[in-house]
Write an enzyme that holds these catalytic residues in place. Structure first.
Site, PDB file in Angstrom:
ATOM      1  N   LYS A  75       0.557  -1.459  -0.118  1.00 21.48           N
ATOM      2  CA  LYS A  75       0.015  -0.128  -0.435  1.00 21.48           C
ATOM      3  C   LYS A  75       0.594   1.131  -0.025  1.00 21.48           C
ATOM      4  O   LYS A  75       2.004   1.597   0.297  1.00 21.48           O
ATOM      5  CB  LYS A  75      -0.882  -0.139   1.223  1.00 21.48           C
ATOM      6  CG  LYS A  75      -0.309   0.219   2.604  1.00 21.48           C
ATOM      7  CD  LYS A  75       0.333   1.320   3.293  1.00 21.48           C
ATOM      8  CE  LYS A  75       0.975   0.781   4.218  1.00 21.48           C
ATOM      9  NZ  LYS A  75       1.658   2.485   5.065  1.00 21.48           N
ATOM     10  N   ASP A 106      -2.288  -1.530   9.816  1.00 19.26           N
ATOM     11  CA  ASP A 106      -2.695  -1.425   8.681  1.00 19.26           C
ATOM     12  C   ASP A 106      -3.074  -2.743   8.143  1.00 19.26           C
ATOM     13  O   ASP A 106      -3.302  -2.984   6.679  1.00 19.26           O
ATOM     14  CB  ASP A 106      -0.771  -1.411   7.841  1.00 19.26           C
ATOM     15  CG  ASP A 106      -0.495   0.179   8.093  1.00 19.26           C
ATOM     16  OD1 ASP A 106      -1.518   1.014   8.595  1.00 19.26           O
ATOM     17  OD2 ASP A 106       0.655   0.125   7.382  1.00 19.26           O
TER      18      ASP A 106
HETATM   19  O1  C5P Z   1       0.235  -0.695  14.828  1.00 21.79           O
HETATM   20  P1  C5P Z   1       0.795  -0.998  14.463  1.00 21.79           P
HETATM   21  O2  C5P Z   1       2.356  -2.806  15.408  1.00 21.79           O
HETATM   22  O3  C5P Z   1       1.549  -0.715  13.582  1.00 21.79           O
HETATM   23  O4  C5P Z   1       2.213   0.289  14.866  1.00 21.79           O
HETATM   24  C1  C5P Z   1       3.329   0.691  15.575  1.00 21.79           C
HETATM   25  C2  C5P Z   1       3.888   1.271  17.165  1.00 21.79           C
HETATM   26  O5  C5P Z   1       3.676   2.733  15.989  1.00 21.79           O
HETATM   27  C3  C5P Z   1       3.271   1.647  17.879  1.00 21.79           C
HETATM   28  O6  C5P Z   1       3.311   0.909  18.692  1.00 21.79           O
HETATM   29  C4  C5P Z   1       2.785   2.630  18.023  1.00 21.79           C
HETATM   30  O7  C5P Z   1       4.352   3.479  18.692  1.00 21.79           O
HETATM   31  C5  C5P Z   1       2.903   3.824  16.569  1.00 21.79           C
HETATM   32  N1  C5P Z   1       1.719   4.010  16.564  1.00 21.79           N
HETATM   33  C6  C5P Z   1       1.009   4.853  16.796  1.00 21.79           C
HETATM   34  N2  C5P Z   1      -0.142   5.457  16.242  1.00 21.79           N
HETATM   35  C7  C5P Z   1      -0.338   4.603  15.400  1.00 21.79           C
HETATM   36  C8  C5P Z   1      -0.035   3.815  15.095  1.00 21.79           C
HETATM   37  C9  C5P Z   1       1.044   3.519  15.626  1.00 21.79           C
HETATM   38  O8  C5P Z   1       1.250   5.654  18.032  1.00 21.79           O
HETATM   39  N3  C5P Z   1      -1.855   5.095  14.768  1.00 21.79           N
END
Ligand code: C5P
Length: 317
Positions: A14, A139
């Protein structure tokens, strides 16, 4: 007779046509407004499932994936949701670079969530799939639907937008990995977030979406990560400028980087720009609409799928 069922599936990457990061919520995650778009770059997964009394899951990739492989975790969650046990073997050929903001790991995980229920003949309803996707990462939910879609909340609450016309782009994948977690931290410190109180950016975002120009043609569209990521990696900013000089409208960072994309009005102009960027790991891409994404999934899950079981349905439908 072997009871193994298998499928070879492509898990698309994406880009974020637009990405606004608002304040961090009490759960530690930032509130987002983003426009996701599937593109033609893809990993390939071979997924095999053999029913058995005990469960074993292996996931191997042709490159080293640091940390836990999300695809294996997705398989464990899917088996659990289907109340099934057995052997799951996943082999991944990675084409989507890691730490690039292209959602490769998330797409692989979503691909497993879509594939295993078909192989096991046990559909998982949409609500449950969305639960599993959210557990796996912000995502993952988007890849259950693909095309052009709005992501809000953590980015895991996803609403489809109308398909855009066929369009082309150039993707640059610099040999540089940006940690998403770290990028959010720096963004917090620099206070470069989209302020909710001001509302101007949010209103701009809304009006673009209403007019079917989401993320692309507005002056207000952009990616909040650019300020902090470009400050740390000036080469990425220079590459964005080069894309713009080659005619990209817009040229932008995707996710927290390090990949950049530029959109072009025609296939040929995208090819020319990619060739001009030759040394920079640049290549042409196609934007994949939701209709194409659905067709791809129907095709790759094979004639074995029953109309009733795919795409996944709501239990309330
Ligand atoms: O959920 P994911 O593993 O993709 O997110 C990685 C890191 O990015 C999370 O641990 C968080 O610190 C940060 N994040 C955030 N706000 C979001 C998505 C991700 O702070 N909306």
């Amino acid at each position: 007779m072997s009871r193994t069922k298998q499928a070879r599936v492509r898990a698309l990457a994406k880009i974020n046509l637009d990405l606004r990061v608002l304040e961090r919520g009490p759960d530690g995650y930032h509130d987002l407004r983003t426009v996701f778009q599937t593109i033609s770059l893809a990993d390939t997964l071979d997924v095999a499932y053999t029913p058995a009394r005990t469960t074993s899951i292996t996931a191997a990739a042709d490159i080293d994936i640091p940390g836990e492989n999300l695809a294996a975790r997705a398989a464990a969650l899917a088996l659990d949701a289907m109340r099934r046990s057995g052997r799951v073997e996943i082999r991944i050929r990675k084409k989507i670079p890691l730490g690039a903001g292209l959602g490769g790991g998330s797409s692989d995980a979503a691909a497993v969530l879509l594939t295993l229920p078909v192989l096991a003949g046990r559909p998982i309803e949409t609500e449950r799939l969305l639960d599993l996707a959210r557990c796996l990462g912000s995502d993952v939910s988007f890849f259950l639907i693909g095309g052009t879609a709005i992501g809000i909340g953590r980015g895991s609450e996803v609403y489809p937008l109308e398909d855009r016309q066929a369009s082309w782009g150039v993707l640059i994948t610099p040999e540089l990995s940006v940690s998403t977690k770290e990028a959010y931290r720096v963004l917090d410190e620099s206070r470069a977030l989209t302020p909710e109180a001001g509302q101007t950016m949010i209103n701009g975002f809304q009006s673009c979406v209403w007019e079917g120009r989401a993320g692309v043609s507005s002056r207000l569209a952009g990616n909040d990560f650019e300020a902090v990521v470009f400050a740390r990696h000036p080469r990425l900013k220079a590459l964005k400028r080069r894309l713009e000089r080659l005619g990209a409208r817009p040229a932008r960072l995707t996710g927290s980087g390090s990949a950049l994309f530029g959109l072009f009005t025609g296939h040929e102009s995208a090819e020319r720009a990619a060739a001009a960027l030759g040394k920079e790991q640049a290549f042409p891409i196609r934007l994949i609409t939701r209709a194409q994404y659905r067709r791809l999934w129907r095709r790759q899950l094979g004639p074995g799928i029953k109309e009733r079981t795919w795409p996944p349905h709501s239990r309330f439908a």
